[in-house]
Design a protein around this motif. Structure first.
Motif, PDB file in Angstrom:
ATOM      1  N   ASP A 169       0.812  -1.224   0.000  1.00 48.26           N
ATOM      2  CA  ASP A 169       0.000   0.000   0.000  1.00 48.26           C
ATOM      3  C   ASP A 169       0.843   1.271   0.000  1.00 48.26           C
ATOM      4  OD1 ASP A 169      -2.331  -1.460  -0.052  1.00 48.26           O
ATOM      5  OD2 ASP A 169      -2.633  -1.401   2.119  1.00 48.26           O
ATOM      6  N   HIS A 170       2.081   1.179   0.494  1.00 47.28           N
ATOM      7  CA  HIS A 170       2.956   2.349   0.569  1.00 47.28           C
ATOM      8  C   HIS A 170       4.339   2.004   0.007  1.00 47.28           C
ATOM      9  CE1 HIS A 170      -0.058   4.368   3.012  1.00 47.28           C
ATOM     10  NE2 HIS A 170      -0.108   3.294   3.767  1.00 47.28           N
ATOM     11  N   PRO A 171       4.435   1.912  -1.325  1.00 45.71           N
ATOM     12  CA  PRO A 171       5.707   1.517  -1.950  1.00 45.71           C
ATOM     13  C   PRO A 171       6.838   2.483  -1.602  1.00 45.71           C
ATOM     14  CG  PRO A 171       3.909   1.474  -3.535  1.00 45.71           C
ATOM     15  CD  PRO A 171       3.382   2.154  -2.307  1.00 45.71           C
ATOM     16  N   GLU A 172       8.019   1.918  -1.377  1.00 50.62           N
ATOM     17  CA  GLU A 172       9.199   2.739  -1.122  1.00 50.62           C
ATOM     18  C   GLU A 172       9.774   3.235  -2.446  1.00 50.62           C
ATOM     19  OE1 GLU A 172      11.572   1.153   2.583  1.00 50.62           O
ATOM     20  OE2 GLU A 172      11.089  -0.526   1.257  1.00 50.62           O
ATOM     21  N   GLU A 173      10.547   4.306  -2.367  1.00 52.24           N
ATOM     22  CA  GLU A 173      11.233   4.799  -3.557  1.00 52.24           C
ATOM     23  C   GLU A 173      12.264   3.760  -3.993  1.00 52.24           C
ATOM     24  OE1 GLU A 173      12.849   8.669  -3.086  1.00 52.24           O
ATOM     25  OE2 GLU A 173      11.058   9.460  -2.089  1.00 52.24           O
ATOM     26  N   LEU A 174      12.443   3.618  -5.285  1.00 49.47           N
ATOM     27  CA  LEU A 174      13.301   2.567  -5.828  1.00 49.47           C
ATOM     28  C   LEU A 174      14.712   2.610  -5.262  1.00 49.47           C
ATOM     29  CD1 LEU A 174      12.218   2.504  -9.581  1.00 49.47           C
ATOM     30  CD2 LEU A 174      11.703   0.824  -7.801  1.00 49.47           C
ATOM     31  N   GLY A 175      15.274   3.783  -5.093  1.00 52.71           N
ATOM     32  CA  GLY A 175      16.657   3.893  -4.644  1.00 52.71           C
ATOM     33  C   GLY A 175      16.868   3.719  -3.152  1.00 52.71           C
ATOM     34  N   THR A 176      15.784   3.567  -2.392  1.00 52.30           N
ATOM     35  CA  THR A 176      15.929   3.514  -0.935  1.00 52.30           C
ATOM     36  C   THR A 176      15.551   2.160  -0.326  1.00 52.30           C
ATOM     37  OG1 THR A 176      13.667   4.275  -0.500  1.00 52.30           O
ATOM     38  CG2 THR A 176      15.367   5.968  -0.822  1.00 52.30           C
ATOM     39  N   LYS A 177      15.076   1.253  -1.134  1.00 51.45           N
ATOM     40  CA  LYS A 177      14.546  -0.007  -0.594  1.00 51.45           C
ATOM     41  C   LYS A 177      15.541  -0.776   0.260  1.00 51.45           C
ATOM     42  CE  LYS A 177      10.735  -1.425  -3.539  1.00 51.45           C
ATOM     43  NZ  LYS A 177      10.169  -2.579  -4.256  1.00 51.45           N
ATOM     44  N   ILE A 178      16.760  -0.925  -0.220  1.00 52.51           N
ATOM     45  CA  ILE A 178      17.701  -1.781   0.505  1.00 52.51           C
ATOM     46  C   ILE A 178      18.441  -1.052   1.620  1.00 52.51           C
ATOM     47  CG2 ILE A 178      18.019  -3.237  -1.527  1.00 52.51           C
ATOM     48  CD1 ILE A 178      20.848  -2.017  -1.771  1.00 52.51           C
ATOM     49  N   THR A 179      18.300   0.267   1.719  1.00 51.74           N
ATOM     50  CA  THR A 179      19.061   1.033   2.713  1.00 51.74           C
ATOM     51  C   THR A 179      18.184   1.690   3.770  1.00 51.74           C
ATOM     52  OG1 THR A 179      19.014   2.995   1.274  1.00 51.74           O
ATOM     53  CG2 THR A 179      20.929   1.530   1.096  1.00 51.74           C
ATOM     54  N   HIS A 180      16.860   1.586   3.657  1.00 56.74           N
ATOM     55  CA  HIS A 180      15.958   2.227   4.613  1.00 56.74           C
ATOM     56  C   HIS A 180      14.927   1.220   5.130  1.00 56.74           C
ATOM     57  CE1 HIS A 180      17.697   5.728   2.656  1.00 56.74           C
ATOM     58  NE2 HIS A 180      17.216   6.478   3.624  1.00 56.74           N
ATOM     59  N   GLY A 181      14.421   1.500   6.319  1.00 59.72           N
ATOM     60  CA  GLY A 181      13.343   0.688   6.859  1.00 59.72           C
ATOM     61  C   GLY A 181      13.811  -0.449   7.739  1.00 59.72           C
ATOM     62  N   ILE A 182      12.847  -1.258   8.154  1.00 60.59           N
ATOM     63  CA  ILE A 182      13.124  -2.401   9.026  1.00 60.59           C
ATOM     64  C   ILE A 182      13.810  -3.517   8.246  1.00 60.59           C
ATOM     65  CG2 ILE A 182      12.014  -4.228  10.402  1.00 60.59           C
ATOM     66  CD1 ILE A 182       9.876  -2.152  11.140  1.00 60.59           C
ATOM     67  N   VAL A 183      13.435  -3.678   6.983  1.00 61.25           N
ATOM     68  CA  VAL A 183      14.042  -4.700   6.120  1.00 61.25           C
ATOM     69  C   VAL A 183      15.037  -4.029   5.178  1.00 61.25           C
ATOM     70  CG1 VAL A 183      13.602  -6.444   4.340  1.00 61.25           C
ATOM     71  CG2 VAL A 183      11.976  -6.130   6.227  1.00 61.25           C
ATOM     72  N   GLN A 184      16.275  -4.497   5.217  1.00 63.00           N
ATOM     73  CA  GLN A 184      17.309  -3.950   4.351  1.00 63.00           C
ATOM     74  C   GLN A 184      18.106  -5.084   3.730  1.00 63.00           C
ATOM     75  OE1 GLN A 184      19.602  -0.753   6.134  1.00 63.00           O
ATOM     76  NE2 GLN A 184      17.807   0.090   7.188  1.00 63.00           N
ATOM     77  N   ALA A 185      19.039  -4.732   2.848  1.00 63.52           N
ATOM     78  CA  ALA A 185      19.879  -5.743   2.201  1.00 63.52           C
ATOM     79  C   ALA A 185      21.290  -5.209   2.056  1.00 63.52           C
ATOM     80  CB  ALA A 185      19.309  -6.114   0.833  1.00 63.52           C
ATOM     81  N   ASP A 186      22.242  -6.119   1.854  1.00 68.27           N
ATOM     82  CA  ASP A 186      23.628  -5.693   1.718  1.00 68.27           C
ATOM     83  C   ASP A 186      23.914  -5.125   0.334  1.00 68.27           C
ATOM     84  OD1 ASP A 186      23.262  -8.186   0.543  1.00 68.27           O
ATOM     85  OD2 ASP A 186      25.323  -8.836   0.915  1.00 68.27           O
ATOM     86  N   SER A 187      23.135  -5.528  -0.663  1.00 72.16           N
ATOM     87  CA  SER A 187      23.362  -5.062  -2.030  1.00 72.16           C
ATOM     88  C   SER A 187      22.175  -5.465  -2.900  1.00 72.16           C
ATOM     89  CB  SER A 187      24.648  -5.675  -2.600  1.00 72.16           C
ATOM     90  OG  SER A 187      24.469  -7.064  -2.802  1.00 72.16           O
ATOM     91  N   ASP A 188      22.262  -5.151  -4.178  1.00 72.39           N
ATOM     92  CA  ASP A 188      21.224  -5.542  -5.131  1.00 72.39           C
ATOM     93  C   ASP A 188      21.471  -6.917  -5.732  1.00 72.39           C
ATOM     94  OD1 ASP A 188      19.484  -3.319  -5.085  1.00 72.39           O
ATOM     95  OD2 ASP A 188      20.943  -2.148  -6.221  1.00 72.39           O
ATOM     96  N   LEU A 189      22.471  -7.619  -5.248  1.00 67.84           N
ATOM     97  CA  LEU A 189      22.801  -8.935  -5.807  1.00 67.84           C
ATOM     98  C   LEU A 189      21.696  -9.945  -5.546  1.00 67.84           C
ATOM     99  CD1 LEU A 189      26.575  -9.197  -4.780  1.00 67.84           C
ATOM    100  CD2 LEU A 189      25.637  -8.564  -7.013  1.00 67.84           C
ATOM    101  N   ASP A 190      21.725 -11.024  -6.296  1.00 64.71           N
ATOM    102  CA  ASP A 190      20.754 -12.104  -6.127  1.00 64.71           C
ATOM    103  C   ASP A 190      21.527 -13.428  -6.068  1.00 64.71           C
ATOM    104  OD1 ASP A 190      18.512 -13.659  -6.035  1.00 64.71           O
ATOM    105  OD2 ASP A 190      17.977 -13.397  -8.149  1.00 64.71           O
ATOM    106  N   PRO A 191      21.490 -14.160  -4.926  1.00 66.64           N
ATOM    107  CA  PRO A 191      20.785 -13.830  -3.683  1.00 66.64           C
ATOM    108  C   PRO A 191      21.509 -12.731  -2.914  1.00 66.64           C
ATOM    109  CG  PRO A 191      22.045 -15.823  -3.362  1.00 66.64           C
ATOM    110  CD  PRO A 191      22.199 -15.458  -4.807  1.00 66.64           C
ATOM    111  N   ARG A 192      20.866 -12.269  -1.860  1.00 64.90           N
ATOM    112  CA  ARG A 192      21.429 -11.185  -1.069  1.00 64.90           C
ATOM    113  C   ARG A 192      21.272 -11.490   0.416  1.00 64.90           C
ATOM    114  NH1 ARG A 192      16.967  -6.664  -2.760  1.00 64.90           N
ATOM    115  NH2 ARG A 192      18.002  -7.056  -4.743  1.00 64.90           N
TER     116      ARG A 192
END
Length: 203
Positions: A169-192
């Motif tokens: 319902d509240h999509p994040e901005e594309l450039g902030t998904k992996i660096t903001h919020g409760i769920v984050q990631a180390d990079s855009d790699l797959d898997p991550r």
């Protein structure tokens, strides 16, 4: 008069116990509400495997918070030796807990007694501030992050959509998904590596 004094003394001595009871009752209510909200939202999750991963993360988060409530201090401070790799063993292995805290240990806190995930690598933890870029100091906030080492991008996206985007319902901005919020990631790699922000160090 003597009875009144004795009763007052008992009440005074039980303040800490009552606080612990109140905290646990609040967690029970919170857990019940989470189940109801989660049930309504799971209908919007694409696969059962996605729902299972989200449930596992929530169960690990709840176990860490219950552990920390019992200990009365930050998870990290209760461990014999901390490397971030094996820290979660304290949830089911009392020997991982410092001797002074073992009397407060009321585990096991989680059903699965392994750091190896069936599908997505290995469980571990990471300690940092809310942005995950800055390490904790004595003057800053500090969080325990649950880390899962090998999560495919589509699974990571499913978890992020539920937790950080309110089921989409509240999509994040594309450039902030992996660096903001409760769920984050180390990079855009797959898997991550998936990072899930959990308990905060009490102030």
């Amino acid at each position: 008069m003597c009875i009144k004094k004795t009763y007052a003394s008992l009440l005074h001595n039980q303040k800490g116990a009552m606080f612990g009871l109140d905290a646990r009752m609040a967690m029970v209510v919170f857990a019940a509400l989470s189940v109801v909200v989660g049930f309504l939202g799971y209908g919007r999750i694409s696969t059962a495997k996605d729902a299972r991963l989200i449930s596992e993360l929530q169960a690990m988060d709840e176990a860490i918070r219950n552990y920390q409530t019992d200990m009365g201090t930050f998870f990290l401070f209760t461990l014999r030796n901390s490397d971030g790799i094996d820290d979660l063993e304290a949830l089911w292995n009392k020997k991982r807990v410092r001797r002074g805290f073992q009397k407060h240990w009321n585990g096991p806190y989680i059903h699965e007694h392994t750091l190896n995930h069936k599908h997505f690598g290995r469980w571990a933890v990471y300690y940092s501030q809310a942005n995950r870029e800055d390490l904790c100091t004595s003057r800053t906030e500090c969080f325990l992050w649950i880390r899962l080492t090998d999560v495919p991008t589509d699974k990571w996206e499913a978890v992020n959509q539920v937790v950080d985007e309110a089921y989409g319902d509240h999509p994040e901005e594309l450039g902030t998904k992996i660096t903001h919020g409760i769920v984050q990631a180390d990079s855009d790699l797959d898997p991550r590596q998936l990072f899930y922000r959990s308990a905060e160090r009490p102030r």
